[in-house]
Design a protein around this motif. Sequence first.
Motif, short mmCIF file in Angstrom:
data_model
loop_
_atom_site.label_atom_id
_atom_site.label_comp_id
_atom_site.label_asym_id
_atom_site.label_seq_id
_atom_site.Cartn_x
_atom_site.Cartn_y
_atom_site.Cartn_z
N SER A 241 28.18 17.85 67.68
CA SER A 241 28.14 16.53 68.32
C SER A 241 28.08 15.43 67.26
N GLY B 42 31.48 11.56 63.51
CA GLY B 42 31.72 12.61 64.49
C GLY B 42 31.33 13.99 63.97
N GLY B 43 31.31 14.94 64.88
CA GLY B 43 31.00 16.32 64.52
C GLY B 43 32.24 17.11 64.12
N GLY C 4 28.87 23.61 72.75
CA GLY C 4 29.05 22.42 71.92
C GLY C 4 27.71 21.81 71.55
N GLY C 5 27.66 21.08 70.46
CA GLY C 5 26.41 20.44 70.03
C GLY C 5 25.89 19.45 71.07
N ALA C 6 24.58 19.38 71.23
CA ALA C 6 23.97 18.50 72.23
C ALA C 6 24.20 17.03 71.88
N ARG C 7 24.44 16.23 72.91
CA ARG C 7 24.64 14.79 72.75
C ARG C 7 23.38 14.12 72.22
N LYS C 8 23.58 13.14 71.34
CA LYS C 8 22.46 12.39 70.77
C LYS C 8 22.52 10.92 71.20
N GLY D 183 23.84 14.48 64.51
CA GLY D 183 24.41 15.31 65.57
C GLY D 183 23.94 16.76 65.43
N GLY E 72 27.45 23.01 66.64
CA GLY E 72 27.97 23.81 67.73
C GLY E 72 27.56 25.27 67.57
N GLY F 129 26.98 18.97 62.97
CA GLY F 129 26.89 17.67 63.61
C GLY F 129 27.21 16.54 62.66
N GLY G 77 35.67 13.15 65.87
CA GLY G 77 35.36 14.53 65.51
C GLY G 77 36.58 15.27 64.99
#
Length: 209
Positions: free
Chosen positions: A45, A61-62, A87-91, A102, A105, A125, A169
């Motif tokens: 993320s 971006g990630g 996918g990586g968690a939203r921050k 971020g 993943g 991230g 990203g």
Amino acid sequence: MPYVFGGGGGGAGANLPILAFKDSVTYTPAWTSEVIAYVIGGGGSGGAARDSSDWTAGASGGGAGGTAISRLTLTGGVSYTIVIGAGGARKVTTGTPQTHAGAAGGTTTLSGSDITTMTANGGTGGAAVVAGGASAAGGTGGSASGGSIGNFTGGAAGAASSAYQVSGGGGVSLWATTPSSIQDNGVLAPGGSFAYNSPENSNYGTVVA
């Protein structure tokens, strides 16, 4: 990210089904078949940044997940384990000044008793920066292993300065070329395109490795 099994060319083998898996499962085929398997790691993320003044924050971006590709024979009645990396968690920011990196993943794998395990690692991230800070480095792409056709690293995201910048990203790569994020000097930028590595035919002027 999903797996894709199947494909087909001309002749009797054409129009074979394509199976995509977006959740972790145990897959037991009813019959023995030859497949092309794509294993793709989760993307990282993006970072999040907010300062007390306008125009003094930036976030990158990630990175994209890696991709492993194999031609496999899956045996009817044999169970294959599919683990899908998230996918990586939203921050998000909740105050000022504040920065959040971020999240990475997750790792995606395909394994079974009669095949070589395929592994696609997630991208890292992105980063974040406020006034007076250094540039926020973009997330890096995940690696891959176990693919008999190819193992490709995911695309990296571009960097972002504290001068009100963001970067997109990285993109997933299915070929030897690793795609990069596109950045346009302080303007909101898109994520790296699918296996995209050149600014030709683009409104954006800078490819950020």
